[in-house]
Design a protein around this motif. Structure first.
Motif, short mmCIF file in Angstrom:
data_model
loop_
_atom_site.label_atom_id
_atom_site.label_comp_id
_atom_site.label_asym_id
_atom_site.label_seq_id
_atom_site.Cartn_x
_atom_site.Cartn_y
_atom_site.Cartn_z
N ALA A 150 19.59 13.47 115.97
CA ALA A 150 18.65 12.99 117.35
C ALA A 150 17.64 13.34 116.85
O ALA A 150 17.32 15.26 116.39
N ALA A 151 16.98 13.00 117.15
CA ALA A 151 15.22 13.49 116.80
C ALA A 151 14.57 13.04 118.04
O ALA A 151 14.72 12.40 118.79
N THR A 152 13.42 14.49 118.19
CA THR A 152 13.47 14.51 119.79
C THR A 152 11.69 14.53 119.56
O THR A 152 11.25 14.94 118.54
N ASP A 153 10.33 14.45 120.71
CA ASP A 153 9.24 14.66 120.51
C ASP A 153 9.05 14.44 122.49
O ASP A 153 8.83 12.97 122.40
N ILE A 154 7.91 14.64 121.85
CA ILE A 154 7.71 14.63 123.75
C ILE A 154 6.23 13.37 123.38
O ILE A 154 6.01 12.81 124.37
N SER A 155 5.81 13.00 122.68
CA SER A 155 4.83 11.98 122.26
C SER A 155 5.54 10.44 121.85
O SER A 155 5.92 10.32 120.81
N LEU A 156 5.28 9.36 122.96
CA LEU A 156 6.24 7.80 122.58
C LEU A 156 5.38 7.16 121.40
O LEU A 156 6.28 7.02 120.76
N GLU A 157 4.18 7.93 121.27
CA GLU A 157 3.85 7.06 120.28
C GLU A 157 4.31 7.75 118.59
O GLU A 157 4.49 6.98 118.24
N ALA A 158 4.69 8.66 118.56
CA ALA A 158 4.47 9.73 117.58
C ALA A 158 6.30 9.02 116.97
O ALA A 158 7.12 8.19 115.88
N LEU A 159 7.41 8.68 118.14
CA LEU A 159 8.70 8.37 118.09
C LEU A 159 8.76 6.89 117.65
O LEU A 159 9.92 6.55 116.79
N ALA A 160 7.84 5.91 118.33
CA ALA A 160 7.72 4.85 117.21
C ALA A 160 7.48 4.44 116.27
O ALA A 160 7.77 3.72 115.20
N VAL A 161 6.66 5.74 115.52
CA VAL A 161 6.20 5.76 113.96
C VAL A 161 8.08 6.32 113.46
O VAL A 161 7.48 5.57 112.33
N ALA A 162 8.46 7.35 114.12
CA ALA A 162 9.38 8.25 113.28
C ALA A 162 10.26 6.80 113.13
O ALA A 162 11.13 6.40 112.06
N ARG A 163 10.32 6.18 114.30
CA ARG A 163 11.66 4.68 114.54
C ARG A 163 11.43 3.72 112.85
O ARG A 163 12.10 3.44 112.38
N GLU A 164 10.33 3.74 113.05
CA GLU A 164 9.67 2.88 111.83
C GLU A 164 9.93 2.78 110.68
O GLU A 164 10.47 2.08 109.91
N ASN A 165 9.87 4.26 110.43
CA ASN A 165 9.65 5.03 109.49
C ASN A 165 12.01 5.53 109.18
O ASN A 165 11.78 5.32 107.77
N ALA A 166 11.98 5.73 110.13
CA ALA A 166 14.02 5.25 109.92
C ALA A 166 14.20 3.98 109.61
O ALA A 166 14.70 3.64 108.80
N GLN A 167 13.14 3.13 109.74
CA GLN A 167 13.77 1.76 109.80
C GLN A 167 13.57 1.11 107.83
O GLN A 167 14.32 0.81 107.61
N SER A 168 12.38 1.88 107.88
CA SER A 168 11.97 1.48 106.67
C SER A 168 12.95 2.04 105.30
O SER A 168 13.19 1.17 104.47
N HIS A 169 13.90 3.15 105.97
CA HIS A 169 14.06 4.34 105.35
C HIS A 169 15.70 3.42 104.82
O HIS A 169 16.25 4.25 104.43
N GLU A 170 15.90 2.54 106.28
CA GLU A 170 17.21 2.18 106.28
C GLU A 170 18.59 3.07 106.79
O GLU A 170 19.62 2.75 106.47
N VAL A 171 17.50 4.29 107.62
CA VAL A 171 18.84 4.96 108.44
C VAL A 171 18.56 4.84 109.85
O VAL A 171 19.45 5.97 110.32
#
Ligand code: GLN
Length: 294
Positions: A150-171
């Motif tokens: 589970a990954a948390t962040d107070i910034s929605l903008e940061a979470l969107a970037v984190a999601r993209e990184n999870a996608q590009s690394h297929e996790v």
């Protein structure tokens, strides 16, 4: 074959000129910065530049490079200009909404993977303040056991970037993202976990003058600063972690060398056991490991 005229802007000359220019502007990674920007402008690997030294670039990449050189010399971080940064040999998208991953944080990965060796499967992990997602995604890529993160962040903008990184690394199917403050971001009644990792904001307002302009003028305030002293967020995180860790579970966090002793004291005053402090490449106290009793 006609020889290259002596004053032509070959890649080699561009790199030399730019390195000098960055040195004069006060950068301490001038050559690397110049290479990363030029390679990105040319859409090639940095190492390829060395086989193309005599080449004269086309107008379009050259213009892009020149624009970046200006912005870099004015202080903008290279990672924001090119839109990515390497961390633990993986490529992460970064934007001004996320902290730029640092080599120091790689020690946190090593420590976290180490404690996972003895954890029972499926290992449950929380990454608090995930930012670009570099910690959560890197752990996901390197764990050779069953796990959920589970990954948390107070910034929605940061979470969107984190999601993209999870996608590009297929996790992306292995990491859940939650918006909110520290562990309060998690849904009510979440299961306790084996491991909590975090690189929380840990700079104090009292030391703001020691922070380089290229950091404090460009990277998100909320990712850097914790309060007056710098320990304020870690102080809130420790008791929250204590509630969420399974018996024998670990808390692995990054902290500031300037306040590490205070952080160790805070662990000792909590119900957690202090395990160790790990130094970074510069020999500075950087990673704090604590353990839930049991
Ligand atoms: N977890 C992210 C990193 O280590 C973001 C940390 C932060 O924003 N303080 O880079």
């Amino acid at each position: 074959m006609t020889p290259t005229p002596i004053n032509e802007w070959t890649l080699q000359r561009l790199l030399e000129w730019t390195t000098n220019h960055f040195n004069e502007a006060g950068s301490d990674s001038s050559r690397l910065d110049a290479e990363v920007l030029l390679a990105e402008a040319l859409q090639c690997q940095r190492i390829e530049l060395y086989t193309r030294f005599a080449e004269v670039p086309d107008a379009e990449p050259l213009q892009k490079f020149r624009e970046w050189v200006k912005r870099r010399a004015a202080g903008e971080p290279v990672a924001y200009l090119v839109g990515h940064k390497e961390f633990y040999s993986l490529k992460f998208k970064v934007t001004p909404a996320t902290l730029v991953p640092r080599p120091e944080t790689e020690h946190l990965i090593v420590a976290a993977l180490e404690v996972c060796k003895d954890a029972e499967e499926p290992i449950r992990i929380i990454d608090v303040g995930t930012g670009s997602g570099c910690i959560a995604v890197t752990l996901a890529k390197h764990l050779d056991k069953q796990y959920v993160i589970a990954a948390t962040d107070i910034s929605l903008e940061a979470l969107a970037v984190a999601r993209e990184n999870a996608q590009s690394h297929e996790v992306e199917s292995r990491i859940r993202f939650y918006e909110g403050d520290l562990l309060d971001a998690l849904p009510e009644g979440s299961n306790p976990v084996h491991l909590i990792v975090s690189n929380p904001p840990y700079i104090g307002r009292v030391e703001v003058d020691t922070v380089e302009d290229t950091v404090k003028d460009y990277e998100p305030d909320a990712a850097l600063f914790a309060g007056e002293q710098g320990t304020e967020i870690i102080e809130r995180l420790i008791p929250q972690a204590e509630k969420m860790l399974l018996p024998g579970g670990h808390l692995v966090i990054e902290a500031s060398p300037t306040t590490m002793d205070r952080c160790v004291e805070m662990v000792n005053q909590s119900g957690l056991d202090f395990v160790e402090v790990i130094n970074d490449y510069a020999g500075l106290k950087r990673i704090l490991v604590a353990r839930q009793k049991g």
